[in-house]
Design a protein around this motif. Structure first.
Motif, PDB file in Angstrom:
ATOM      1  N   ALA A 159       1.024  -1.173   0.128  1.00 49.63           N
ATOM      2  CA  ALA A 159       0.072   0.163   0.267  1.00 49.63           C
ATOM      3  C   ALA A 159       0.665   1.032   0.018  1.00 49.63           C
ATOM      4  N   TRP A 160       2.001   0.948   0.890  1.00 57.49           N
ATOM      5  CA  TRP A 160       2.406   2.654   0.616  1.00 57.49           C
ATOM      6  C   TRP A 160       4.534   2.063   0.231  1.00 57.49           C
ATOM      7  N   GLU A 161       5.110   2.872   0.058  1.00 62.92           N
ATOM      8  CA  GLU A 161       6.180   3.335   0.099  1.00 62.92           C
ATOM      9  C   GLU A 161       7.168   4.907   0.635  1.00 62.92           C
ATOM     10  N   THR A 162       8.500   4.526   0.989  1.00 62.89           N
ATOM     11  CA  THR A 162       8.738   5.473   1.608  1.00 62.89           C
ATOM     12  C   THR A 162       9.159   6.278   0.549  1.00 62.89           C
ATOM     13  N   PHE A 163       9.712   7.412   0.785  1.00 71.28           N
ATOM     14  CA  PHE A 163       9.783   8.282  -0.351  1.00 71.28           C
ATOM     15  C   PHE A 163      10.405   9.993   0.827  1.00 71.28           C
ATOM     16  N   ALA A 164      10.391  10.352   1.513  1.00 68.33           N
ATOM     17  CA  ALA A 164      11.568  10.727   2.788  1.00 68.33           C
ATOM     18  C   ALA A 164      11.679  10.228   3.738  1.00 68.33           C
ATOM     19  N   ILE A 165      12.814  10.366   4.729  1.00 66.33           N
ATOM     20  CA  ILE A 165      12.842   9.694   5.865  1.00 66.33           C
ATOM     21  C   ILE A 165      13.193  11.572   6.505  1.00 66.33           C
ATOM     22  N   ALA A 166      13.165  12.006   7.907  1.00 68.88           N
ATOM     23  CA  ALA A 166      13.434  12.951   8.061  1.00 68.88           C
ATOM     24  C   ALA A 166      13.341  12.804   9.956  1.00 68.88           C
ATOM     25  N   THR A 167      14.458  14.165  10.227  1.00 67.96           N
ATOM     26  CA  THR A 167      14.580  14.051  11.970  1.00 67.96           C
ATOM     27  C   THR A 167      13.029  14.664  12.762  1.00 67.96           C
ATOM     28  N   LEU A 168      12.805  13.464  13.449  1.00 65.93           N
ATOM     29  CA  LEU A 168      10.987  14.114  13.950  1.00 65.93           C
ATOM     30  C   LEU A 168      11.542  15.799  14.785  1.00 65.93           C
ATOM     31  N   PRO A 169      10.703  16.895  14.686  1.00 64.83           N
ATOM     32  CA  PRO A 169      11.173  18.540  14.931  1.00 64.83           C
ATOM     33  C   PRO A 169      11.087  17.951  16.558  1.00 64.83           C
TER      34      PRO A 169
END
Length: 247
Positions: A159-169
């Motif tokens: 259903a889903w695929e990762t397009f970005a990963i980041a640090t939690l604000p």
């Protein structure tokens, strides 16, 4: 009172003659053993001085040892921190010539990432990157804000695929609702960023057929020190096989 008859004071205490008293006083003041009881040569002070000096030396030695140990401890802490390279929960940017880096959770790497030609990395202040290897997921399960998703092979329907990963604000936790509402997260995981991240056949899918969501760390992973979240994209309707954001 003057001396009484018989040369004795009341209660039978002998009384010396006046002349004898003066001789005794003179001998007392001139005695070699008492000459050192002057105001400037006190035997008590002379005796106490070595002890005080000894105590002072011991105190100085202990204080010096404490300072040395303290400085050594600070040095070790600085060396350890410099070895880690990033603060806890940060996203290391160790991009090389090809823009490939590592995503960090706490002090250990999570997944390989890159920033070159990564639309999410262009979001100012987002501290985001793209995953080097495609990540695909089944449906999301959210219980009281605690979100989780089952990882699946991208060659299988998903259903889903990762397009970005980041640090939690700062201030965010594992709570999915709060993460979705955060202004910076909304910028990083925006539909425009997702659409710009598409590759291959995914570019031919109409923009209106796409949807996005946010996958913060689960409650358990957050408690273990993970501070990264993922932006997920997928096509509305049935699950599809294949990667949309990686070759």
């Amino acid at each position: 009172p003057g001396p009484q008859s018989g040369g004795s004071a009341p209660y039978g205490v002998p009384v010396a003659r006046a002349g004898a008293s003066r001789e005794v006083m003179r001998a007392h003041l001139t005695s070699p053993g008492l000459k050192e009881l002057s105001a400037t040569q006190s035997p008590a002070r002379d005796v106490a001085t070595p002890a005080a000096t000894s105590n002072t030396r011991v105190f100085v030695a202990v204080a010096a040892a404490f300072v040395i140990l303290l400085l050594a401890g600070i040095g070790l802490m600085l060396m350890e921190n410099s070895g880690q390279g990033v603060s806890v929960g940060g996203l290391a940017d160790t991009s090389g010539a090809e823009g490939v880096g590592k995503g960090a959770q706490g002090t250990s790497s999570e997944v390989a990432t890159f920033t070159l030609d990564c639309p999410a990395a262009a979001v100012t202040g987002g501290r985001a990157s793209c995953v080097q290897k495609a990540e695909c997921w089944g449906g999301l399960v959210v219980i009281a804000g605690d979100a989780s998703a089952r990882p699946v092979k991208c060659t299988e329907p998903h259903a889903w695929e990762t397009f970005a990963i980041a640090t939690l604000p700062g201030g965010l936790t594992y709570d999915m609702g709060a993460t979705e509402r955060d202004p910076m997260v909304r910028k990083v995981c925006a539909s425009s960023v997702m659409l710009a991240s598409r590759r291959g056949a995914a570019v031919k899918v109409l923009p209106s057929d796409w949807q996005t969501t946010v996958l913060p760390p689960s409650k358990e992973r957050f408690a273990s020190g993970v501070r990264t979240y993922r932006c997920l994209g997928g096509v509305l309707g049935a699950d599809r096989a294949g990667s949309s954001f990686r070759p």
